[in-house]
Design a protein around this motif. Sequence first.
Motif, PDB file in Angstrom:
ATOM      1  N   ARG A 210     -14.004 -84.913 -30.548  1.00  0.00           N
ATOM      2  CA  ARG A 210     -14.388 -84.271 -31.818  1.00  0.00           C
ATOM      3  C   ARG A 210     -15.466 -83.213 -31.576  1.00  0.00           C
ATOM      4  NH1 ARG A 210     -14.629 -89.465 -34.668  1.00  0.00           N
ATOM      5  NH2 ARG A 210     -12.783 -89.668 -35.956  1.00  0.00           N
ATOM      6  N   SER A 211     -16.394 -83.525 -30.671  1.00  0.00           N
ATOM      7  CA  SER A 211     -17.531 -82.631 -30.463  1.00  0.00           C
ATOM      8  C   SER A 211     -17.140 -81.323 -29.772  1.00  0.00           C
ATOM      9  CB  SER A 211     -18.630 -83.334 -29.659  1.00  0.00           C
ATOM     10  OG  SER A 211     -18.316 -83.309 -28.293  1.00  0.00           O
ATOM     11  N   VAL A 212     -15.918 -81.270 -29.208  1.00  0.00           N
ATOM     12  CA  VAL A 212     -15.471 -80.001 -28.634  1.00  0.00           C
ATOM     13  C   VAL A 212     -14.335 -79.392 -29.464  1.00  0.00           C
ATOM     14  CG1 VAL A 212     -16.226 -80.504 -26.279  1.00  0.00           C
ATOM     15  CG2 VAL A 212     -13.902 -81.117 -26.979  1.00  0.00           C
ATOM     16  N   GLY A 213     -14.159 -79.889 -30.688  1.00  0.00           N
ATOM     17  CA  GLY A 213     -13.245 -79.235 -31.631  1.00  0.00           C
ATOM     18  C   GLY A 213     -11.855 -79.812 -31.727  1.00  0.00           C
TER      19      GLY A 213
ATOM     20  N   MET B  73     -15.355 -81.032 -36.093  1.00  0.00           N
ATOM     21  CA  MET B  73     -14.448 -80.063 -35.469  1.00  0.00           C
ATOM     22  C   MET B  73     -14.656 -78.674 -36.055  1.00  0.00           C
ATOM     23  SD  MET B  73     -13.114 -83.258 -35.809  1.00  0.00           S
ATOM     24  CE  MET B  73     -11.910 -83.337 -37.124  1.00  0.00           C
ATOM     25  N   VAL B  76     -17.883 -77.149 -34.723  1.00  0.00           N
ATOM     26  CA  VAL B  76     -17.763 -76.641 -33.350  1.00  0.00           C
ATOM     27  C   VAL B  76     -17.086 -75.276 -33.387  1.00  0.00           C
ATOM     28  CG1 VAL B  76     -16.767 -77.020 -31.068  1.00  0.00           C
ATOM     29  CG2 VAL B  76     -17.555 -78.959 -32.395  1.00  0.00           C
ATOM     30  N   LYS B  77     -16.012 -75.178 -34.159  1.00  0.00           N
ATOM     31  CA  LYS B  77     -15.281 -73.910 -34.225  1.00  0.00           C
ATOM     32  C   LYS B  77     -16.138 -72.816 -34.852  1.00  0.00           C
ATOM     33  CE  LYS B  77     -10.865 -76.180 -34.020  1.00  0.00           C
ATOM     34  NZ  LYS B  77      -9.822 -76.880 -34.754  1.00  0.00           N
ATOM     35  N   ARG B  82     -22.602 -78.874 -28.422  1.00  0.00           N
ATOM     36  CA  ARG B  82     -23.594 -79.919 -28.185  1.00  0.00           C
ATOM     37  C   ARG B  82     -23.361 -80.641 -26.866  1.00  0.00           C
ATOM     38  NH1 ARG B  82     -23.591 -85.309 -31.571  1.00  0.00           N
ATOM     39  NH2 ARG B  82     -25.266 -85.627 -30.099  1.00  0.00           N
ATOM     40  N   GLY B 106     -12.578 -75.873 -29.099  1.00  0.00           N
ATOM     41  CA  GLY B 106     -13.840 -75.446 -29.710  1.00  0.00           C
ATOM     42  C   GLY B 106     -14.008 -73.944 -29.677  1.00  0.00           C
ATOM     43  N   THR B 154     -17.404 -74.120 -25.301  1.00  0.00           N
ATOM     44  CA  THR B 154     -16.980 -73.939 -26.699  1.00  0.00           C
ATOM     45  C   THR B 154     -17.432 -72.576 -27.242  1.00  0.00           C
ATOM     46  OG1 THR B 154     -18.976 -75.013 -27.573  1.00  0.00           O
ATOM     47  CG2 THR B 154     -17.066 -76.438 -27.193  1.00  0.00           C
TER      48      THR B 154
END
Lengths: 353, 239
Positions: A210-213, B73, B76-77, B82, B106, B154
């Motif tokens: 989730r933290s990278v999208g 999500m 991040v986009k 992080r 990301g 990202t």
Amino acid sequence: MNHNSKIALPVALAIVAALALVPFYGSRAIIQDLFTVLTLLVLAMNWNILAGFAGLVSVGQQAFVGTGAYAMFAAVILGGVDPLWGIVIGGAAAAALSVPIAIFTFRLNGAYFAIGTWVSAEIVRLSLAQWKALGGGTGTSLPKGTTQEMFGVQPIRHLLGISNAAAADVLSYWLALALAVATLSASYLFLRSRAGLGLQAIRDNLEAARSVGVDPARLKAIVFVLSALGTGVCGALMFLQITRVTPDAAFSVVDWTAFVIFITVIGGIGTLPGPIVGVLVFYVLQRLLADYGTLYLILLGLFGIAIMLFARRGLWGLFTDKTGIELLPLRHRPPRTATPVPGIPPKIVKEGT
Amino acid sequence: MAILSLNSVSKSFGALKVTDDVSFEVAPGEVLGIIGPNGAGKSTLFNLITGNIRTDAGTITFDGTDVTGQSPMARVKAGIGRSFQIPQPFTHLSVYENLLVAANFGGGQGGREAEQLCVDILDRTGLGDLAEATSGSLSLLQRKRLELARAMATSPKLILLDEIAGGLTDGECVALIETIKSIHAQGTAIIWIEHVLHALTSVVERLMVLNFGKMLTIGAPEVVMDTPAVREIYLGIEV
């Protein structure tokens, strides 16, 4: 594509060609056996994508086998359509059913998800057992001669000079072979894609994904529905060959989920060749132990436990570890030379990194 | 205009208030350090900014958009990258693939552009030789580098670093500081939680102190570190 893959492709094509030609030289019994192996392989590949790559350990795949079978029977008996269209309808029905099941089970995690899928399958089984037009709890059969009149049977009969019933078996076998090849190809292409990489990230660490999208719910839903589609098509095909369906047979947790899990685990969960190895080992064990009655299942279970204890990545994983040979590799490798990216000085990347 | 703005953000876990009416802004390209004792709510604050934890009250604005209700999500986009305090690699994927996932999803990049970006980041973070290693086999220090590299992949406008220097040797710390300075030089804003104060104060432009979920003070590092309340909290810790 690495060296092994370059060899693997022509070998795989040769194996598929040899299998396709079996009806020209093999007996009807061999064709029926191979049909069983191929359909179990399709079920195992679908479960492997779900559990091995998406982390969705379902024990309710029989819901989609049964729904595919019942939808095909309904389409043929009540709708009067050709059984081949019935197979397509069976797959579509299973995919449609997977949506409400996903809405319910995706709220659960781990063991609770597994129980949720099993409960869902039971609900579907009990519901379809109430469908009087398809025989209720005792099930029903396809009208006499249905499979022999389906599209493609007569040309096969003339081509091979065999009976209508044998020609129907050959058609079912070729469909199973095509389905297995399509499932393997689609699995490979999907897992090599951006979505496949995201799926493997989710399997490894949901929070980090989730933290990278990566959107876990979306990717898991796609895989769940596609897996239901493949399983439903396979279910329809299996029961077309049998020409009879009952709720207990179509929604058997042992036949369509337990054996499928066994095949995938012993072959190598989370690897593409794993289910192929697993289904071959399973078939051999079945043939060797068939005369031992209940002992057969006990021995099968002991074999599965031994694999889980001493070869946790399955027989294919063990083979890969020992030999370094990888077929259908999914790994993305970095490009060997760098080209300038705005704002970053260009560098030459070392060979092999 | 600030790249990130928190306005009266609060969060409680049961009776425990872990973030208490926190408000601050980060300018584009700024480096903000966050310090505070263990349990002060620093990592929770990061989780609130990234959307991993929902706020109970207050708003979070990023790049001119209210992201308070957005998923992790989406954030991040939008440009919030992080790292985690405890490294969380995708253990069955290679180091390179860990970055490729981040660049694809990301960063929204694909094909050669994403591949090249990942290779360059691996080189900048000293992971080039480990590109094809399975990330589950990395040491703790290598995993920390991977956390930074993956966040960079990202293509963030703001990067959140959570105790990334913890456990590093002096030499490794110097290399890390250089990497963070190079990220800063590209115009990326950074918020950095750290206990290694000499590393932090060598990079940050402002320092914020959290204690029991409350923001005690924020300002120039030398001014903040000279505040009596901060000196009391950090009594005995060498700056």
